[in-house]
Design a protein around this motif. Sequence first.
Motif, PDB file in Angstrom:
ATOM      1  N   UNK A  67       0.810  -1.221   0.000  1.00 19.23           N
ATOM      2  CA  UNK A  67       0.000   0.000   0.000  1.00 19.23           C
ATOM      3  C   UNK A  67       0.847   1.277   0.000  1.00 19.23           C
ATOM      4  N   UNK A  68       1.831   1.416   0.892  1.00 18.81           N
ATOM      5  CA  UNK A  68       2.634   2.646   0.894  1.00 18.81           C
ATOM      6  C   UNK A  68       3.359   2.888  -0.423  1.00 18.81           C
ATOM      7  N   UNK A  69       3.915   1.832  -0.997  1.00 23.68           N
ATOM      8  CA  UNK A  69       4.635   1.977  -2.269  1.00 23.68           C
ATOM      9  C   UNK A  69       3.685   2.358  -3.395  1.00 23.68           C
ATOM     10  N   UNK A  70       2.453   1.848  -3.372  1.00 18.42           N
ATOM     11  CA  UNK A  70       1.473   2.215  -4.389  1.00 18.42           C
ATOM     12  C   UNK A  70       1.139   3.699  -4.326  1.00 18.42           C
ATOM     13  N   UNK A  71       1.001   4.244  -3.121  1.00 21.70           N
ATOM     14  CA  UNK A  71       0.670   5.658  -2.982  1.00 21.70           C
ATOM     15  C   UNK A  71       1.778   6.539  -3.526  1.00 21.70           C
ATOM     16  N   UNK A  72       3.007   6.078  -3.448  1.00 24.31           N
ATOM     17  CA  UNK A  72       4.128   6.860  -3.961  1.00 24.31           C
ATOM     18  C   UNK A  72       4.067   7.023  -5.474  1.00 24.31           C
ATOM     19  N   UNK A  73       3.424   6.069  -6.198  1.00 26.96           N
ATOM     20  CA  UNK A  73       3.347   6.156  -7.660  1.00 26.96           C
ATOM     21  C   UNK A  73       1.995   6.690  -8.122  1.00 26.96           C
ATOM     22  N   UNK A  74       1.115   7.081  -7.189  1.00 26.55           N
ATOM     23  CA  UNK A  74      -0.157   7.670  -7.579  1.00 26.55           C
ATOM     24  C   UNK A  74      -1.355   6.759  -7.479  1.00 26.55           C
ATOM     25  N   UNK A  75      -1.211   5.582  -6.865  1.00 22.30           N
ATOM     26  CA  UNK A  75      -2.339   4.671  -6.663  1.00 22.30           C
ATOM     27  C   UNK A  75      -2.783   4.813  -5.215  1.00 22.30           C
ATOM     28  N   UNK A  76      -3.977   5.358  -5.010  1.00 16.18           N
ATOM     29  CA  UNK A  76      -4.406   5.738  -3.661  1.00 16.18           C
ATOM     30  C   UNK A  76      -5.026   4.610  -2.867  1.00 16.18           C
ATOM     31  N   UNK A  77      -5.539   3.593  -3.543  1.00 16.10           N
ATOM     32  CA  UNK A  77      -6.239   2.539  -2.805  1.00 16.10           C
ATOM     33  C   UNK A  77      -5.887   1.173  -3.391  1.00 16.10           C
ATOM     34  N   UNK A  78      -5.959   0.166  -2.528  1.00 13.99           N
ATOM     35  CA  UNK A  78      -5.654  -1.208  -2.917  1.00 13.99           C
ATOM     36  C   UNK A  78      -6.814  -2.110  -2.521  1.00 13.99           C
ATOM     37  N   UNK A  79      -7.233  -2.947  -3.459  1.00 20.13           N
ATOM     38  CA  UNK A  79      -8.256  -3.945  -3.194  1.00 20.13           C
ATOM     39  C   UNK A  79      -7.659  -5.325  -3.470  1.00 20.13           C
ATOM     40  N   UNK A  80      -7.696  -6.196  -2.499  1.00 18.85           N
ATOM     41  CA  UNK A  80      -7.157  -7.548  -2.655  1.00 18.85           C
ATOM     42  C   UNK A  80      -8.321  -8.526  -2.731  1.00 18.85           C
TER      43      UNK A  80
END
Length: 411
Positions: free
Chosen positions: A28-41
């Motif tokens: 999740x933290x790494x995704x926010x760094x590239x512009x992805x605000x939310x994660x669904x698994x």
Amino acid sequence: MATLSVVIPAYNEEDGIAAIVERVLAIRPALKEVGVDDLECIVVDDGSKDRTAAIVQGFGDQVRLIRQQNRGYGGALKTGFSQARGELIGFLDADSTYPPEYFPAMCREVLAGADIVIGSRMAGAHSEMPLVRRIGNTIFATMLSLVAGVRISDSASGQRVLRRSILPIIYPLPNTLDFTPAMSTRALHEGLRMVEIPIPYKERSGRSKLHVIRDGLRFTKSIVWTALTYNPVRIFGGLGLLLLLLAGLLILGQSIGIALGMLLGWSFPQLFGALVLAVAGVTLYTTGTSFSYLVALFHKRAIRQGLFGRRGNGRRIERHYWWLGLLAMIGGVMTYVAAVAFDLTNPALPHSWFAPVVSAMLVLMGVQLVSAWGLARVLAELSRRESEQEADLNWTYVPLTTPVETAPQTA
């Protein structure tokens, strides 16, 4: 706000499902760094008979569990795709062979404009893939590169990120393990932008669900048949050119043998074989070009993007079929006339059958070429008709702006 939905298909994965889910949630933290605000698994339990579902339920609201009867690898992924709410959809296997830590880098490529990003196991990163499977994947990637005309290093990778909006373009896809090579083949032929990034690959512990021979044949069939629905000339044309090459080699080999004194004369069986290969090659090639026009009628999106102009029919050699066919028919008739004039059809001769057979095959080859030319013209007209009809219906009147000169009046 961009959301990434990660779909994990699982069938009897109680030993490894917890580990891969934890690794996915940790990005999740790494995704926010590239512009992805939310994660669904999303875990799709594809009819497991072990504790896979119970283990996933232990994660509570952090993971969506979807249970279904066994539909196969591709079927599980399609179920997950249909339930995903993210604009970006990623997927990977449940056995920790693929690294979810690379999803942020893959998402960055999609956000930069890619339609599909593939985690390539064959692009130089550390890989524990067995030699047999590495050879197989190289063969499949080379095959796809040849039929699609675009270089790809890993056609069957099971870790990808794609835009949700392209699903209607790449569907339908199979429910079986050939889901990924079929996706790659369709995406390339649809002109979607596909990017590969190197990822490390770890061989799973325990027995793999992949059967090298059975699934290898299935992968081959999936790539070939999918390519045939888009660009038949690459398959039929390639086989046709191969047969024509073999025919030429037979003729060349005999010519060199006679010139060097290694052969006393022409071998009629070999000449006959070369002629049969040539006729078969022409038939396959003309079939491929005709089929390319036919399938173009069903791929309006590819036509609008000009893909059928760049690939398959780009050489437009079929425009010359008519005179090549006439030349072959004239050659066949002249061969027979010459054979009769020089008494080569005399039954007393050991090869009296050869000249008439050559004549007949040349005439048939000519008929095939002329027929293929006519069919290509008709199909080309049909493929243009819709765009021309739309242009006529949307015809815009442009008024004349230049003043009209009037003749001087006389008294």
